[in-house]
Design an enzyme around this catalytic site. Structure first.
Site, short mmCIF file in Angstrom:
data_model
loop_
_atom_site.label_atom_id
_atom_site.label_comp_id
_atom_site.label_asym_id
_atom_site.label_seq_id
_atom_site.Cartn_x
_atom_site.Cartn_y
_atom_site.Cartn_z
N GLU A 1 0.81 -1.22 0.00
CA GLU A 1 0.00 0.00 0.00
C GLU A 1 0.84 1.27 0.00
OE1 GLU A 1 -2.99 0.31 -0.70
OE2 GLU A 1 -3.57 -1.79 -0.60
N TYR B 1 -6.62 6.68 3.58
CA TYR B 1 -6.79 5.59 2.63
C TYR B 1 -6.00 4.35 3.04
CZ TYR B 1 -5.78 2.33 -0.96
OH TYR B 1 -5.59 1.14 -1.59
N ASP C 1 -10.03 5.55 -2.83
CA ASP C 1 -8.82 5.96 -3.52
C ASP C 1 -9.20 6.60 -4.85
OD1 ASP C 1 -9.62 3.77 -5.02
OD2 ASP C 1 -7.56 3.36 -5.63
N CYS D 1 -13.10 1.08 -15.65
CA CYS D 1 -13.56 2.48 -15.52
C CYS D 1 -12.34 3.38 -15.37
CB CYS D 1 -14.49 2.60 -14.32
SG CYS D 1 -15.43 4.13 -14.27
N CYS E 1 -16.40 0.85 -21.29
CA CYS E 1 -17.77 0.68 -20.79
C CYS E 1 -18.41 -0.61 -21.29
CB CYS E 1 -18.62 1.88 -21.18
SG CYS E 1 -18.07 3.44 -20.42
N CYS F 1 -18.14 -3.21 -18.75
CA CYS F 1 -18.50 -2.82 -17.38
C CYS F 1 -19.71 -3.59 -16.87
CB CYS F 1 -18.78 -1.32 -17.31
SG CYS F 1 -19.14 -0.77 -15.63
N CYS G 1 -25.12 2.85 -14.55
CA CYS G 1 -24.15 3.94 -14.50
C CYS G 1 -24.79 5.26 -14.92
CB CYS G 1 -22.95 3.64 -15.39
SG CYS G 1 -21.73 4.99 -15.42
#
Length: 291
Positions: free
Chosen positions: A37, A120, A138, A193, A200, A203, A209
């Site tokens: 991270e 985060y 994030d 995305c 898309c 997706c 959306c």
DNA sequence: CAATCGTGGCA
DNA sequence: TTGCCAAGATT
């Protein structure tokens, strides 16, 4: 089931499409997750992968890293960027040893108190390493929520309280499901995305959306920031530190002076590196990575 | 709160 | 070629 309108489709998509990243494997412990991270802050996955492998091979536990001088962390960081993260990770290791018996803490508050660990990263470690229920927000999640829920192409430059509230409102009730939801939305933002040229057609929530239903309206308002680099102090700092990283021992100041011809900016950058603890000025006038 | 803090790849 | 972007934190 206190789920949200997207969770079933997003979770199913994640099961089928998630990348096999080493810090997501079942045998990846909290220290592995924390290292990943910190490294992933503002840094692409492809560049983190080899650095993460090398880092954990050398320092499998916080105690291993805590036993080393901080300069070794800076050297090992190589060209990942934002080298103060190396210092942060080293300070994390020492804090984990001194305050938590050598084990990465599992509470969000304790994680947040570690150097270089912000909202985060604390949520990510608590969620991904310990299966807790925290909102993950994030850059990927912000973009997915901006599009899917709010109907705009890009989130605002600065994170808002409304975004935090939205992310919290979407959290599934069961901690393990919430944790899975968090990585899943991140992964959707990373693979489908995306910031430019979102896919898309692939997706899983295209029919829910708001941005897509509105015809994918372009971002309005001022153009997003120009992150110029050439000629900045950051570039000078990068060159100075590279000299020290690539040298096995201390270097004379002349070696540092050679990387930038403008003396005022060069000295300012060097002073800042010393102030940040990334460079150690020796008694004899030479410079080294910190002990 | 807005500026600062590295580096490299890609459209 | 160059602007944009990449799992943010700190001051």
């Amino acid at each position: 089931m206190n789920e949200n309108p997207y969770s079933t489709a997003v979770l199913a998509w994640y099961e089928a499409n998630a990348r096999d990243l080493p810090w997501r494997r079942p045998d990846a412990g909290p220290w592995s997750v924390l290292v990943s991270e910190i490294m992933l802050q503002q840094t692409p996955v492809v560049r983190v992968l080899p650095a993460w492998e090398a880092w954990l091979r050398r320092w499998p536990t916080p105690a291993d890293l805590a036993a080393e001088p901080s300069g070794e962390a800076v050297r090992m960081w190589n060209r990942l960027g934002y080298p103060r993260r190396a210092l942060n990770l080293h300070a994390c290791a020492r804090a984990i040893v001194s305050r938590h018996g050598g084990r990465v803490p599992d509470s969000h508050a304790d994680l947040l108190a570690l150097p270089g660990v912000g909202p985060y990263t604390a949520a990510a470690v608590a969620s991904f390493a310990f299966g807790q229920r925290h909102a993950i927000l994030d850059t990927n999640v912000r973009r997915v929520l901006a599009r899917a829920v709010t109907g705009i192409e890009y989130p605002p430059k600065a994170q808002t309280k409304a975004e935090v509230r939205l992310a919290e409102s979407l959290l599934p009730a069961a901690p393990p499901v919430a944790a899975r939801w968090g990585v899943a939305v991140m992964e959707l933002g990373a693979l489908v995305c995306t910031a430019r040229s979102p896919r898309c057609v692939d997706c899983p929530i295209i029919d829910r959306c708001a941005w897509h239903q509105a015809g994918r309206p372009a971002h309005d308002g001022p153009p997003r920031r120009g992150q110029t680099y050439a000629g900045t102090d950051r570039q000078v700092r990068g060159r100075l530190l590279a000299v020290l990283r690539d040298s096995p021992g201390p270097v004379p100041k002349s070696a540092l002076d050679a990387v930038w011809d403008e003396p005022v900016q060069r000295e300012r950058a060097l002073d800042a590196l010393v102030a940040d603890g990334l460079v150690d000025p020796l008694e004899d006038g030479r410079y080294a990575l910190p002990g």
